[in-house]
Scaffold this motif. Structure first.
Motif, mmCIF file in Angstrom:
data_model
loop_
_atom_site.group_PDB
_atom_site.id
_atom_site.type_symbol
_atom_site.label_atom_id
_atom_site.label_comp_id
_atom_site.label_asym_id
_atom_site.label_seq_id
_atom_site.Cartn_x
_atom_site.Cartn_y
_atom_site.Cartn_z
ATOM 1 N N THR A 192 31.450 17.887 20.040
ATOM 2 C CA THR A 192 32.542 17.988 19.372
ATOM 3 C C THR A 192 32.608 17.012 17.900
ATOM 4 N N ASP A 193 32.073 16.027 18.022
ATOM 5 C CA ASP A 193 31.970 15.224 16.939
ATOM 6 C C ASP A 193 31.056 14.004 17.397
ATOM 7 N N GLU B 218 31.949 11.771 20.839
ATOM 8 C CA GLU B 218 31.392 12.523 21.931
ATOM 9 C C GLU B 218 30.036 12.096 22.033
ATOM 10 N N LYS C 6 42.958 16.423 11.571
ATOM 11 C CA LYS C 6 41.636 15.478 11.632
ATOM 12 C C LYS C 6 41.496 14.903 10.135
ATOM 13 N N GLY D 193 36.384 15.389 14.173
ATOM 14 C CA GLY D 193 37.089 15.156 15.431
ATOM 15 C C GLY D 193 38.594 14.336 15.150
ATOM 16 N N THR E 210 40.691 14.059 20.589
ATOM 17 C CA THR E 210 39.228 13.856 20.939
ATOM 18 C C THR E 210 38.957 12.597 21.209
ATOM 19 N N LYS E 211 39.220 11.825 20.371
ATOM 20 C CA LYS E 211 38.944 10.503 20.650
ATOM 21 C C LYS E 211 39.474 9.644 21.893
ATOM 22 N N THR F 200 40.563 11.207 24.702
ATOM 23 C CA THR F 200 40.209 12.274 25.713
ATOM 24 C C THR F 200 38.830 11.543 26.167
#
Length: 359
Positions: free
Chosen positions: A148-149, A152, A206, A212, A216-217, A219
């Motif tokens: 994802t970035d 992850e 973003k 990301g 996302t961070k 999660t």
């Protein structure tokens, strides 16, 4: 009281080490290296996960606008990765510290053998006082195989190496209880457990150069904290942010870790993309499996085998609405599992020791 960490993974995003014009911010990179070197000299093992190859490439070559996005990224990353690692090596050399380049793709984590090879590589570097500088290999990664970035990737590395903490450096002070730009919004300094409503007030934007966003961070941070690792999100553009964080002197967001999980469970937690089979459970079995008690997945709670798998495969376990409950290693194949659907007094399909709850 300082934070008594012995091993940390530090992830620095493109938005921290890239200038507004898209070129690398070498002053910021040098400042980061100075801090990492000081931390290492205190006896703490350091692993750096760094974005920035594409930005470095952008500083070296002009690309035709006619090029498509994937080939442009491959070109800039291939050229830029050389410059990025040389920049880090030069600055670390000023502190008489060696660093090593480690480029990875999702494929490197596809099975247990590859995973352990990667782990052994990192551990031999650390044993020899070398700082691994890890980045995704954008040269060969294509869209569907990309992380994802780098958040992850950093979470995976922290889990794999049983790090005490993962520190994510972004361009904001942490996770806010509202829009960071709005008056009255404050940094949430501590987050415990799974907080499902974080997404409702996290900005979905973003960074200009990163892949990301903050959702996302958060999660990923919750997932890593669930495995027993401290996660900190802090502002990498703040001077001496790492030193300040370890000395408990700066405001940022910390995700409180749960009880540490086994190395096998940490691998399973990050193996969703390697999963082959899918097993659907009834609500009763879901409640038992996610109760926090040591419970194995028994055939009596299975209502359907959605896709085939072999003994030893990673399988996804879903509820009646197809929401992910967890991941596990199958004790036997889907043919036997189908024969045992709904039956009592059968051997567990997934033993508790090899089950990771995603809830």
């Amino acid at each position: 009281m300082k934070l008594a960490y012995k091993k940390i993974v530090v992830k620095v995003g493109s938005n921290v080490i890239t200038q507004g014009n898209g070129l690398p911010d070498e002053h910021r990179i040098q400042h980061l290296v100075n801090q990492l070197s000081a931390i290492k000299k205190q006896g703490i093992e350091v692993i750096l996960v760094s974005s920035g190859a594409v930005a470095s490439g952008r500083s070296l070559i002009k690309v035709s606008e006619k090029q498509d996005a994937v080939t442009t990224r491959q070109l800039l990353a291939a050229i830029g990765q050389v410059k990025l690692i040389n920049t880090y090596a030069g600055f670390f050399n000023e502190h008489a510290i060696k660093c090593a380049q480690v480029l990875v793709t999702k494929e490197d984590f596809r099975d247990r053998a590859h995973y352990l090879n990667m782990k052994n590589c990192m551990e031999i570097l650390l044993q020899n006082e070398v700082i691994p500088v890890v980045n995704e290999n954008d040269v060969v990664s294509v869209t569907e195989l990309m992380f994802t970035d780098n958040d992850e990737l950093a979470g995976l590395i922290a889990s794999m190496l049983n790090a005490d903490a993962l520190i994510i450096l972004s361009n904001v002070n942490g996770i806010y209880n509202g829009d960071p730009k709005a008056e009255g919004s404050e940094v949430i300094q501590e987050i415990s457990g799974t907080v499902s409503n974080l997404a409702s007030f996290i900005s979905t934007g973003k960074s200009q150069f990163g892949r990301g966003g903050m959702i996302t961070k958060s999660t990923m941070a919750q997932k890593v904290a669930k495995l027993g690792i401290n996660v900190h999100i802090a502002n990498g553009t703040t001077d001496d942010v790492l030193i300040g964080l370890l000395n408990k002197e700066i405001i940022h967001t910390r995700f409180v870790p749960e009880k540490s999980k086994s190395g096998k469970k940490k691998w399973i937690a990050h193996s969703e993309n390697a999963a082959t089979g899918i097993v659907k459970l009834n609500e009763g079995a879901k409640a038992v499996l996610t109760s926090g008690k040591a419970t194995s997945l028994l055939p009596v709670g299975i209502i359907k085998i959605e896709s085939d798998f072999l003994k030893g495969d990673i399988i996804k376990i879903v509820d009646e609405e197809n929401n992910l409950i967890g991941l596990g290693i199958a004790e036997y194949g889907s043919d036997k599992a189908r024969e045992r659907i709904g039956l009592k007094k059968q051997k567990a399909l997934v033993h508790y020791d090899y089950f990771y709850s995603a809830i």
